[in-house]
Write a protein that holds these residues in place. Structure first.
Motif, PDB file in Angstrom:
ATOM      1  N   THR A   5      -2.399  -0.718 -10.352  1.00  0.00           N
ATOM      2  CA  THR A   5      -2.686   0.256  -9.297  1.00  0.00           C
ATOM      3  C   THR A   5      -4.145   0.065  -8.951  1.00  0.00           C
ATOM      4  O   THR A   5      -5.013   0.184  -9.822  1.00  0.00           O
ATOM      5  N   THR A   6      -4.424  -0.259  -7.715  1.00  0.00           N
ATOM      6  CA  THR A   6      -5.780  -0.590  -7.284  1.00  0.00           C
ATOM      7  C   THR A   6      -6.181   0.324  -6.141  1.00  0.00           C
ATOM      8  O   THR A   6      -5.431   0.482  -5.174  1.00  0.00           O
ATOM      9  N   ARG A  38      -4.943   2.700  -1.464  1.00  0.00           N
ATOM     10  CA  ARG A  38      -4.326   2.377  -2.751  1.00  0.00           C
ATOM     11  C   ARG A  38      -3.195   1.363  -2.604  1.00  0.00           C
ATOM     12  O   ARG A  38      -2.327   1.504  -1.755  1.00  0.00           O
ATOM     13  N   TRP A  39      -3.235   0.358  -3.475  1.00  0.00           N
ATOM     14  CA  TRP A  39      -2.186  -0.660  -3.585  1.00  0.00           C
ATOM     15  C   TRP A  39      -1.430  -0.449  -4.888  1.00  0.00           C
ATOM     16  O   TRP A  39      -2.030  -0.099  -5.911  1.00  0.00           O
ATOM     17  N   GLN A  40      -0.129  -0.705  -4.859  1.00  0.00           N
ATOM     18  CA  GLN A  40       0.704  -0.736  -6.055  1.00  0.00           C
ATOM     19  C   GLN A  40       1.237  -2.161  -6.192  1.00  0.00           C
ATOM     20  O   GLN A  40       1.748  -2.719  -5.220  1.00  0.00           O
ATOM     21  N   THR A  94       0.844  -1.193   0.000  1.00  0.00           N
ATOM     22  CA  THR A  94       0.000   0.000   0.000  1.00  0.00           C
ATOM     23  C   THR A  94       0.879   1.243   0.000  1.00  0.00           C
ATOM     24  O   THR A  94       1.920   1.278   0.652  1.00  0.00           O
ATOM     25  N   ASP A  95       0.423   2.242  -0.745  1.00  0.00           N
ATOM     26  CA  ASP A  95       1.125   3.532  -0.671  1.00  0.00           C
ATOM     27  C   ASP A  95       0.187   4.660  -0.255  1.00  0.00           C
ATOM     28  O   ASP A  95       0.623   5.785  -0.102  1.00  0.00           O
TER      29      ASP A  95
END
Length: 197
Positions: free
Chosen positions: A159-160, A109-111, A32-33
């Motif tokens: 990117t989710t 947000r996940w990368q 996660t960012d």
């Protein structure tokens, strides 16, 4: 003749070595960012003395089934991986924290460096009164995730973003634990984010 055999053996050894080095490892990785995770803070060099995770923030992978299974208490942020133990070091509660608002909508947000067939994503938060100077344990977390996003085997985009509400009734410093459960392996990815409500 012996010289030629030695050269041939050396050549075969180099080819075998190159083949082994080129063998792909696990094909699913992510972190996660938003809110920014500890591994991303290390990769950004915002935090120093991070060890190996600074070069591979996407690799906090451990057994799935959290909270009934998965990494041991005190080793959750590193997904049970000793080589990423810096993620479990609370540093006296001094990790940089993202400011968030209790009960308000938030974009998690996940990368991914490689996506994978996914069971779900679950987000947990620490209980009121938890001790931010001690490594994360199951007892420190609210028992139920405050957000669950089912994927039923689908692959998430690279990117989710998951839209949800930050948990209500929280004040002060907390930790959000995000767990990405991979569908077709025995593994999950763990991402700890320090937040300030």
């Amino acid at each position: 003749m012996p010289k030629r055999a030695g050269v041939t053996a050396l050549g075969l050894g180099l080819v075998a070595g190159a083949t082994l080095l080129g063998t792909p490892t696990a094909s699913s990785h992510g972190y996660t960012d938003t809110p920014i995770s500890r591994q991303k803070l290390c990769a950004n060099k915002t935090v120093s003395n991070c060890g190996q995770i600074q070069w591979e923030p996407q690799s906090a992978e451990g057994p799935k089934g959290f909270p009934a299974a998965g990494p041991a208490d005190g080793r959750i942020c590193a997904a049970g991986n000793a080589q990423f133990a810096e993620l479990d070091d609370q540093r006296g509660g001094t990790w940089p924290a993202t400011r968030v608002n209790s009960g308000q909508s938030y974009s998690f947000r996940w990368q991914f460096t490689a996506n994978h067939s996914t069971t779900d994503f679950k987000y947990y938060v620490t209980k009121n009164g938890w001790d931010p100077t001690k490594p994360l344990t199951r007892a420190a977390l609210d028992p139920q995730p405050f957000l669950t996003v089912a994927y039923n085997g689908a692959r998430p985009p690279m990117t989710t973003v998951h839209q949800g509400a930050m948990p209500s009734g929280k004040t002060g410093r907390h930790m959000v634990l995000a767990v990405w459960t991979v569908n077709d392996t025995a593994m999950a990815f763990y991402s700890c984010s320090d937040v300030q409500f």
